[in-house]
Write an enzyme that holds these catalytic residues in place. Structure first.
Site, PDB file in Angstrom:
ATOM      1  CG  ASN A 118      -0.188   0.151   2.581  1.00 59.87           C
ATOM      2  OD1 ASN A 118       1.194  -0.030   2.419  1.00 59.87           O
ATOM      3  ND2 ASN A 118      -0.666   0.461   3.597  1.00 59.87           N
ATOM      4  NE  ARG A 257      -3.899   0.083  11.286  1.00 57.58           N
ATOM      5  CZ  ARG A 257      -3.477   0.190  10.110  1.00 57.58           C
ATOM      6  NH1 ARG A 257      -3.469   1.213   9.370  1.00 57.58           N
ATOM      7  NH2 ARG A 257      -3.277  -1.112   9.519  1.00 57.58           N
ATOM      8  CD  GLN A 286     -10.274   1.908  10.474  1.00 59.26           C
ATOM      9  OE1 GLN A 286      -9.683   2.987  10.066  1.00 59.26           O
ATOM     10  NE2 GLN A 286     -10.169   0.887   9.660  1.00 59.26           N
ATOM     11  CG  HIS A 310      -8.537   2.610   6.816  1.00 52.57           C
ATOM     12  ND1 HIS A 310      -8.323   1.690   7.768  1.00 52.57           N
ATOM     13  CD2 HIS A 310      -7.334   2.960   6.062  1.00 52.57           C
ATOM     14  CE1 HIS A 310      -6.867   1.506   7.672  1.00 52.57           C
ATOM     15  NE2 HIS A 310      -6.486   1.949   6.512  1.00 52.57           N
TER      16      HIS A 310
END
Length: 366
Positions: A118, A257, A286, A310
């Protein structure tokens, strides 16, 4: 044969629109045909809350469990205790803070993630969010959508990135890529904070300078971006005390985070003017509840915030990478060689494979 359990997010009609959206419930990381052709059982769910959830029922005899950072199945000590056959926990993506690593170590469960899958996606999202905040894009866009036209109302909070001091908390794979991309904007200075310095040649290439004190870092910066992993020493790192050291009217971006920032303290910093804007792609928990203060918080200056659910690390290109990486990790497990990519391992054989989740001062890995 092996039972594999995956906890993914629901794609709905969007899953058909883009079949490469592998991280969703419907597209199943592209693993079903491969697993079932080898005789394995594959259970995929988004039901992860409570003792009667599919996750809680199916984890009992699962040997491999796959989760994602985007719709995390929190693999706590209680769930690990009931998972009698569990041998491998895989994060389809990056970040294993939703797993009780101590409990996994005690049971000698291997924990792995797809490191690097990512980094480009998140770094691009960080730069996009900075521009969105600093140029005051969101209020300008909302004004047009609502039928208005008041240039002064949005221009008074619109600035340039050029000439600003920009700092990253964490100088790992993502932090370095953020610094590299920001160089094109001709900032006044690029700073970073980490537990150890980057090699001199890397600092020279990125035109950045290390600041040894986190308080000193934020006091100098016009824009701060958080690019460190969540662990014991970074939980609540950006709190009221640290925010008081920020330059008044600065901007804060967090794609790491949610729990690294204390939500109430960030909201208060916006109200008091310490922060001119907050760009957050990550939340805790989440999915975030409707009552989460970051959903509706406003700031003193009338500038905009930039909140997303996110998505920074789950672009379609990233999903292709982390789906392939997940398959590779599981294939290595099936082969019985333990020849995983070293950078993918978090814990193995009852011990930490990397300092990123075990050392108090570790900041770099993200």
């Amino acid at each position: 044969m092996v039972k594999v359990l995956a906890v993914l997010y629901k794609g709905g009609v969007h899953a058909n629109d883009e079949p490469r959206m592998y991280g969703c419930l419907e597209n199943e990381l592209g693993l079903r045909e491969w697993l079932e052709s080898h005789g394995h059982t594959y259970v995929v769910t988004d039901d992860k809350e409570g003792p009667n959830s599919v996750l809680d029922k199916e984890i009992v005899d699962a040997e491999i469990v796959i989760t994602t950072p985007f719709h995390p199945g929190y693999i706590n000590r209680e769930r690990i205790a009931k998972a009698k056959n569990l041998k491998l926990l895989v994060t389809a993506g990056v970040g294993s803070d939703h797993i009780d690593l101590t409990a996994a170590n005690e049971k000698k469960i291997t924990v792995a993630e797809v490191t690097g899958s990512n980094v480009t996606s998140v770094a691009e999202h960080v730069v996009m969010t900075m521009l969105t905040l600093v140029r005051n894009f969101v209020p300008a866009h909302e004004q047009i959508v609502s039928g208005g036209w008041d240039v002064a109302a949005v221009a008074k909070n619109s600035f340039d990135i050029e000439g600003k001091v920009i700092a990253t908390i964490g100088s790992g794979r993502i932090g370095q890529r953020v610094l590299k991309r920001l160089g094109a904007f001709d900032p006044k200075e690029l700073l970073y904070y980490d537990y150890q310095a980057l090699p001199a040649e890397v600092e020279a290439e990125l035109h950045c300078r290390r600041v040894a004190s986190l308080e000193e870092l934020v006091a100098q910066a016009d824009i701060v971006t958080v690019n460190c992993p969540l662990h014991e020493s970074t939980h609540g790192l950006v709190n009221k005390e640290l925010l008081a050291k920020f330059k008044p009217g600065s901007w804060l971006v967090n794609t790491a985070r949610g729990a690294i920032c204390v939500k109430e303290d960030v909201a208060e910093a916006l109200e008091t003017g310490i922060l001119r804007g907050y760009g957050g792609d990550v939340w805790f928990p989440q999915p975030a509840p409707a009552s989460h203060p970051w959903r509706a918080m406003r700031n003193k200056y009338g500038g905009g915030n930039a909140m997303t659910p996110h998505i920074s690390g789950t672009s379609i290109d990233a999903q292709v990478r982390y789906a392939e990486g997940t398959k590779s990790i599981i294939a290595t497990y099936f082969a019985g060689t333990k020849e995983y990519r070293p950078q993918d391992l978090i814990v193995i054989d009852g011990a930490y494979a990397t300092r990123a989740y075990g050392a108090d001062k570790a900041v770099r890995k993200a």
